[in-house]
Design a protein around this motif. Sequence first.
Motif, PDB file in Angstrom:
ATOM      1  N   ASP A   1      36.217  38.761  51.802  1.00 30.68           N
ATOM      2  CA  ASP A   1      36.723  38.453  53.142  1.00 30.68           C
ATOM      3  C   ASP A   1      38.235  38.285  53.010  1.00 30.68           C
ATOM      4  OD1 ASP A   1      34.270  38.316  54.624  1.00 30.68           O
ATOM      5  OD2 ASP A   1      33.851  36.376  53.712  1.00 30.68           O
ATOM      6  N   SER A   2      38.985  39.273  53.450  1.00 31.43           N
ATOM      7  CA  SER A   2      40.426  39.239  53.179  1.00 31.43           C
ATOM      8  C   SER A   2      41.140  38.158  53.980  1.00 31.43           C
ATOM      9  CB  SER A   2      41.059  40.610  53.443  1.00 31.43           C
ATOM     10  OG  SER A   2      40.926  40.979  54.800  1.00 31.43           O
ATOM     11  N   CYS A   3      40.483  37.590  54.998  1.00 36.48           N
ATOM     12  CA  CYS A   3      41.148  36.551  55.805  1.00 36.48           C
ATOM     13  C   CYS A   3      41.342  35.265  55.023  1.00 36.48           C
ATOM     14  CB  CYS A   3      40.389  36.278  57.103  1.00 36.48           C
ATOM     15  SG  CYS A   3      38.874  35.321  56.910  1.00 36.48           S
ATOM     16  N   ILE A   4      40.508  35.027  54.012  1.00 37.05           N
ATOM     17  CA  ILE A   4      40.699  33.810  53.215  1.00 37.05           C
ATOM     18  C   ILE A   4      41.033  34.158  51.763  1.00 37.05           C
ATOM     19  CG2 ILE A   4      39.180  32.374  54.659  1.00 37.05           C
ATOM     20  CD1 ILE A   4      37.248  32.552  52.102  1.00 37.05           C
ATOM     21  N   PHE A   5      41.441  35.397  51.544  1.00 38.74           N
ATOM     22  CA  PHE A   5      41.770  35.821  50.178  1.00 38.74           C
ATOM     23  C   PHE A   5      43.284  35.705  50.023  1.00 38.74           C
ATOM     24  CE2 PHE A   5      42.324  38.860  46.693  1.00 38.74           C
ATOM     25  CZ  PHE A   5      41.218  38.592  45.913  1.00 38.74           C
ATOM     26  N   PRO A   6      43.760  34.695  49.252  1.00 37.48           N
ATOM     27  CA  PRO A   6      45.216  34.554  49.134  1.00 37.48           C
ATOM     28  C   PRO A   6      45.822  35.853  48.612  1.00 37.48           C
ATOM     29  CG  PRO A   6      44.103  32.635  48.205  1.00 37.48           C
ATOM     30  CD  PRO A   6      43.041  33.647  48.496  1.00 37.48           C
ATOM     31  N   ALA A   7      46.900  36.270  49.245  1.00 33.04           N
ATOM     32  CA  ALA A   7      47.491  37.565  48.901  1.00 33.04           C
ATOM     33  C   ALA A   7      47.770  37.648  47.405  1.00 33.04           C
ATOM     34  CB  ALA A   7      48.770  37.770  49.704  1.00 33.04           C
ATOM     35  N   PHE A   8      48.183  36.523  46.815  1.00 31.41           N
ATOM     36  CA  PHE A   8      48.568  36.579  45.406  1.00 31.41           C
ATOM     37  C   PHE A   8      47.385  36.702  44.468  1.00 31.41           C
ATOM     38  CE2 PHE A   8      52.604  35.567  47.145  1.00 31.41           C
ATOM     39  CZ  PHE A   8      53.428  36.366  46.361  1.00 31.41           C
TER      40      PHE A   8
ATOM     41  N   GLU B   1      43.693  46.756  42.850  1.00 32.52           N
ATOM     42  CA  GLU B   1      43.445  47.974  43.628  1.00 32.52           C
ATOM     43  C   GLU B   1      42.676  47.562  44.869  1.00 32.52           C
ATOM     44  OE1 GLU B   1      43.579  51.421  42.892  1.00 32.52           O
ATOM     45  OE2 GLU B   1      44.358  51.384  40.824  1.00 32.52           O
ATOM     46  N   VAL B   2      43.250  47.800  46.013  1.00 32.79           N
ATOM     47  CA  VAL B   2      42.599  47.408  47.261  1.00 32.79           C
ATOM     48  C   VAL B   2      42.203  48.675  48.025  1.00 32.79           C
ATOM     49  CG1 VAL B   2      42.877  46.145  49.433  1.00 32.79           C
ATOM     50  CG2 VAL B   2      44.000  45.301  47.352  1.00 32.79           C
ATOM     51  N   LEU B   3      40.968  48.673  48.530  1.00 37.42           N
ATOM     52  CA  LEU B   3      40.524  49.789  49.375  1.00 37.42           C
ATOM     53  C   LEU B   3      40.245  49.233  50.763  1.00 37.42           C
ATOM     54  CD1 LEU B   3      39.679  52.857  49.348  1.00 37.42           C
ATOM     55  CD2 LEU B   3      37.343  52.042  49.059  1.00 37.42           C
ATOM     56  N   THR B   4      40.849  49.849  51.786  1.00 40.22           N
ATOM     57  CA  THR B   4      40.595  49.427  53.167  1.00 40.22           C
ATOM     58  C   THR B   4      39.937  50.586  53.922  1.00 40.22           C
ATOM     59  OG1 THR B   4      42.642  50.243  54.140  1.00 40.22           O
ATOM     60  CG2 THR B   4      42.737  48.078  53.058  1.00 40.22           C
TER      61      THR B   4
ATOM     62  N   ASN C   1      44.697  51.726  48.865  1.00 38.74           N
ATOM     63  CA  ASN C   1      44.223  53.090  49.113  1.00 38.74           C
ATOM     64  C   ASN C   1      44.980  54.096  48.250  1.00 38.74           C
ATOM     65  OD1 ASN C   1      42.580  51.905  51.045  1.00 38.74           O
ATOM     66  ND2 ASN C   1      44.101  52.215  52.670  1.00 38.74           N
ATOM     67  N   GLY C   2      45.230  53.704  47.035  1.00 35.32           N
ATOM     68  CA  GLY C   2      45.877  54.595  46.079  1.00 35.32           C
ATOM     69  C   GLY C   2      47.391  54.550  46.077  1.00 35.32           C
ATOM     70  N   ALA C   3      47.987  53.900  47.061  1.00 34.02           N
ATOM     71  CA  ALA C   3      49.454  53.873  47.131  1.00 34.02           C
ATOM     72  C   ALA C   3      49.970  52.519  46.634  1.00 34.02           C
ATOM     73  CB  ALA C   3      49.917  54.107  48.565  1.00 34.02           C
ATOM     74  N   PRO C   4      50.925  52.552  45.690  1.00 33.42           N
ATOM     75  CA  PRO C   4      51.466  51.272  45.200  1.00 33.42           C
ATOM     76  C   PRO C   4      52.411  50.636  46.223  1.00 33.42           C
ATOM     77  CG  PRO C   4      52.545  53.128  44.124  1.00 33.42           C
ATOM     78  CD  PRO C   4      51.512  53.718  45.028  1.00 33.42           C
ATOM     79  N   HIS C   5      52.369  49.318  46.301  1.00 29.21           N
ATOM     80  CA  HIS C   5      53.272  48.584  47.199  1.00 29.21           C
ATOM     81  C   HIS C   5      53.874  47.406  46.453  1.00 29.21           C
ATOM     82  CE1 HIS C   5      51.992  50.590  50.923  1.00 29.21           C
ATOM     83  NE2 HIS C   5      50.790  50.600  50.369  1.00 29.21           N
TER      84      HIS C   5
ATOM     85  N   ILE D   1      37.771  45.962  49.958  1.00 33.05           N
ATOM     86  CA  ILE D   1      37.275  46.011  48.580  1.00 33.05           C
ATOM     87  C   ILE D   1      38.450  45.822  47.630  1.00 33.05           C
ATOM     88  CG2 ILE D   1      36.108  47.457  46.861  1.00 33.05           C
ATOM     89  CD1 ILE D   1      34.519  48.704  49.167  1.00 33.05           C
ATOM     90  N   VAL D   2      38.371  44.777  46.801  1.00 28.19           N
ATOM     91  CA  VAL D   2      39.422  44.486  45.831  1.00 28.19           C
ATOM     92  C   VAL D   2      38.833  44.693  44.432  1.00 28.19           C
ATOM     93  CG1 VAL D   2      40.976  42.706  44.928  1.00 28.19           C
ATOM     94  CG2 VAL D   2      40.482  42.797  47.384  1.00 28.19           C
ATOM     95  N   ASN D   3      39.418  45.602  43.702  1.00 25.75           N
ATOM     96  CA  ASN D   3      38.932  45.939  42.351  1.00 25.75           C
ATOM     97  C   ASN D   3      37.417  46.156  42.353  1.00 25.75           C
ATOM     98  OD1 ASN D   3      41.491  45.795  41.298  1.00 25.75           O
ATOM     99  ND2 ASN D   3      41.300  43.646  40.680  1.00 25.75           N
ATOM    100  N   GLY D   4      36.942  46.876  43.350  1.00 23.24           N
ATOM    101  CA  GLY D   4      35.537  47.259  43.378  1.00 23.24           C
ATOM    102  C   GLY D   4      34.595  46.254  44.010  1.00 23.24           C
ATOM    103  N   ARG D   5      35.084  45.059  44.379  1.00 23.25           N
ATOM    104  CA  ARG D   5      34.202  44.057  44.991  1.00 23.25           C
ATOM    105  C   ARG D   5      34.685  43.740  46.399  1.00 23.25           C
ATOM    106  NH1 ARG D   5      30.172  42.357  42.394  1.00 23.25           N
ATOM    107  NH2 ARG D   5      29.699  41.157  44.235  1.00 23.25           N
TER     108      ARG D   5
END
Lengths: 290, 1015
Positions: free
Chosen positions: B58-65, B71-74, B9-13, B51-55
């Motif tokens: 399902d974040s439950c099976i999306f490996p964090a790495f 860019e993630v939008l929640t 959401n625009g904030a770097p982590h 939404i990850v990089n515009g697409r």
Amino acid sequence: MQAFDYARVQSVGEAVDLLRQESQARVLAGGTDLIVGLREQRVHTPLVVDVKAIPELRELAFDSTDGLHIGAAVPCHRIYNDATLAAAYPGLIDAVKLIGGVQIQGRASLGGNLCNASPAADSIPALIAHAAVCIIAGSQGERHLPVAEFCTAPGKTALQPGELLVALQLPPPAPGFGAAYLRFTPRNEMDIAVVGAGVALQLAADGETVAAARIALGAVAPKPLFVPEAAAAMIGRPLTAATIAEAAEHARAAARPIDDMRGTARYRRHLAGVLTRRALEIAQQRAGIK
Amino acid sequence: MPTLHLTVNGAPHTLDVPPGRFLAEVLRYDLGLTGTKIGCNEAECGACTVIVNGRSVDSCIFPAFKAQGAEVLTIEGVAGAWQKQQSPISNLQSQPDGDQRLETGDLHPLQEAFVTHGATQCGFCTPGFIMQSKTLLDRTDNPTDDEIKHCLKDTACRCTGYAAIISSIKAAGEKMRTGHLPPPVLPEAEAPLEQIGKPLPRPDAVAKVTGQAMYADDYHFDGMLYGATLRSEHPHARILAIDASAALAMPGVQRVLTYQDVPGEIRHGLVEYDWPAFAGGPFPARYVGDPIALVVADSNEQAHDALKAIRVTYEVLPAVTDPVQARQPDAPVLHPDRPKGNLLKHIQVSHGDVAAGFAAADMIIDHTYRTPRTEHAFLEPECSVAVPAGWHDPRHGAHEKLTVYVGSQIPYADRHQVARCLGLPEEAVRVKGTVMGGGFGGKEDIAGQVHAALAAQLTGRPVKVLYSREESLRFHPKRHATLIRMRTGATRDGVITAVQAELYGDSGAYASLGDKVMTRATTHATGPYTVGSAQIDCYAMYTNNAPCGAFRGFGVTQSAFAVESNMDMLAAALGMDPVELRRKNGMQVGTMTATGQVLKDSVGLMECLDKVETEIRQIGIPQSPISNLQSLWSPVRVGSKIYAWGLAAGYKNTGLGGGAPDKAEAEVEVYTDGHAQIRTSSAEMGQNLIGVLAACTAEELGLPFRQVDVLVMDTDLSPDGGPTTASRQTYLSGNAARLAARSMRERIQGVLAEKFDVPPDVITFHEGLAYVDEGRLAQVKRENGEQRLEIERLGDYAPNRPIPQSPNLQSPISNLSARTIPFAEAVKTMIDEGRSPKLRYEYWAPKTQPLGTGGDMHFAFSYAVHAALVSVDVETGEVAVHNVVSAHDVGRAINLLSLTGQIEGGVVMGIGNALTEHYIEDNGVPWTRHLGQYKMPGIKHMPAMTSFVVENATAGGPYGAKGVGEISSIPISPAITIAIHNAVGVRCLALPIDQDALLLAMQQGVTELDRRWGD
């Protein structure tokens, strides 16, 4: 879920090296089947090799002489959102639209669907119908294998240890070509196929005679089933309702499904015939339109 | 640990996470962005969509790495991103965190549309739906229905039935195109009062569409431990030994709890105390969901890993998994301490002389029906978080008592059962309800509440017990599987003379609400008809299957399938129109039910029949080339499909009934800033009870809707509203809130009457003002011959004082007098007069009589008629529902938006019940282990729905209202099976429809189908 290491590789060579060193390693492209398998502990692996960053696996190229080249990790949405491809490979497009929800289609790849080697995979009968060939990299170099020979048993493929599926190659369609994929799920859109039928037709210049045909079925055998005799029943004959019915009957007879919670063998065999017929009717229309 | 860099959401982590972590976990547990939900953890439900990089993924099976550098939008960032897109300066930051009443103007058009179109109910799926549909609207602001359905084909909602979601997305597109958000299209209803009858958005809607709403798993406490439950491998087994030594030696493991650790009574239950908190010792495991041990560890992963290290020695006992066999004398007995073996309850309805009734009949229809065990599939899996007494948390404050955070339908019953198991007085336990992600009856029993509380008590630390989807499926009580034999006798001219029925209900391993559910199945087994005589016997049986309890419809779903199927066959056999047969026997005011109750008011069945019949005549069969059908029920073939309509009716009690004292308490408090709060421990599970309570309170106090807060489900702060079951809360808690607010109004009226020296009833409350209604006063005086006093009295009040303006109206209210003060000032005046601003009202529903004694078994019934246009594919057996027309007599629509949501959601759930849903067990071992194996309707199954609201007021209900929560899913299943018969001539006597068997029946000319899918 068990712990595993994660490696994101940048080249085919790097991937092949890792896969050779760790024979239990699993390849992650979209990860839609692998992750769920790991979580359910159906799949065990110490190492997940992410191949999405390898340029060759992300390549999607089409031209009218060489046909279609699809990197193994190209996500489904890139394939079905391309209008040129939709016109040229309609059977494949039917199938990739069906694989999972839209959230999955952003990640799921044909390579992953193929390597998962589910007898019910949607893309495989369509790829077989489109005469797709696997391009496989290994430490000994590259080899080619028709998709029809790629799956050997449920969950098992012809890939040797240390080998990586790099891409799929589909021949270019000629005028008078039509293809379609249909699947049937008895209860729900989201469920896996109970029967899938992929067909492709090439009409001769007269627009009527079947010059070539390919028919493949999903979920009616331990692996996706290529049915050459169904196609043979059509070749050289005019494409009429009777020809189509005969091919469908061959497909029905070739199916050797099992009874399970999703459907009885008798029902699946019957549906194999109905779906083959319906898919051929769609392919006929598509061939005619061109 | 490797390092992950990403922008959310625009904030770097930048954070260190283990390689096996998934994006949903990083967002929720590492970054605290709990708006992203985990519903199934296997990419089946879409609740975790971000939404990850515009697409969308399902974040439950999306490996964090895989999100390295992305860019993630929640959901938390959607409104901000929209604001940024619209203008460089966002005013969203100025809104206080977690304010449930944010202005919708600050939201993304999708969020705003979801609020105003009622597309969020329980809200658990809402973030996923908004994220997923945002990707569509980013591409096109004018999507078609087909594009929307394709976009959302794997995103599941269990509450709304999808119609409001589709209309929201289209409305949001319109707002993006034109700047104007169109209002929802709703059924016609009576003219609204100030609040009652209006389509007011839910009070928690904005919190739900922005990801701010806090569900149980969204709570995190510093120092929190995690509990994981070991469950029985066998449907029936004695536990001989439990060796946890290896588990205890594993990293992070703090404790392993078993039955020996329970200090109080081991067994809990809602009606019978028969369900052990842990199997072991004297208590065998009686189904494969029975808990044996709880591992408590530093992390959820460690707790689950340790389960595999526990060694249990079982003595496997013979199991009984069929309710008819369970009644045989040689069947294995589940509860040897019960007097009647496996018989939980024999329920009987006896009315008149059935032998004479059948003797008088010219036609008898006799069939046996089966319905399956089905699963609620609420999208939020069960979660309980317990915090020990004395614990202070920087975010959630001090906890004086052992506190359980849980989304539960009966908070006071939770408190009772937790206290009982822990050997504590009830006052030592506080149950604090969180936002609940759906219930439908499946969150009435104890799930992890006792385990979490026990672990917190024993470890002295907060403990979270979160169920996986698989555990939720395996563990919680289901809808009863039933076997129903039904005989219906009628004369040649269609008068029903006798009904005889025998029902078996498979209550599974524990009583839960089995007795009550099967009682309702029995008492409703004559349908909404007056019958000459009836003899109904029902056996609720214990078996080694999953327990069965409450599920929307509460037994009536099952018996209605048998009743309505018989009615349709009777009509056919008599050559009568099926609607005519129902009219002939249908309940009306003054007729008597089979339990001996004379209906006194509010019987809208005939109006429902009229409305539905007229509408389906209007619609016809749109797919048909023929415009004039022979009859409403004639089939039409188009290609390989045959289309036909089918119709069924139903009724359902409101409230507990059967002599059970039924009450709800509510407390109202008014504040000197001019707002009010209404409190009750009734459960908000998505149905918008809070909106009903707010509307009743605002109506009585003349306050704007938004100036009423609602506090529910806190056993320390809100009084007992009773169980949220039996479609009872609008009636019960609605009345409690209405009467509490009315009493408060009278208290304020009393004070102001003295102040202004007028009779109390001329003090009027409207739009946040209290004033003397001068017109009414003049009228009162005329009536009393007191006109001469008027001038003097007016003189008491400063005549030059300006008239306050209503804060919510552009112009002052027309009949305002000089004697007008804001509500806030009225409250101050009352407090200054020494009156309390707090008032508690205990509402008792009209008394009911126990079954078998005659008299009023229930104080109200709701009625409905559903018609379904179905197609059957003659080549594949595929059944599709294209249109559903419904009419519901709900007494009075309190909130038209929520009412429509209850109807549409109930109808689609009923389609699942008819066509796809079946929780499958094989000799007591579940086959249905994943959400993907449980087939609930998706957005592509949604038919076109036309819903009529019939408002046949009941005298005791708030503004005439009665329940709607259950009736909306009752007649739909038989309407579908009747339509199938009208299409292809096959009677489906078992649910869900087996398309394979249906096709075979068509091919072989079989006209009755009693095999069920999976049999």
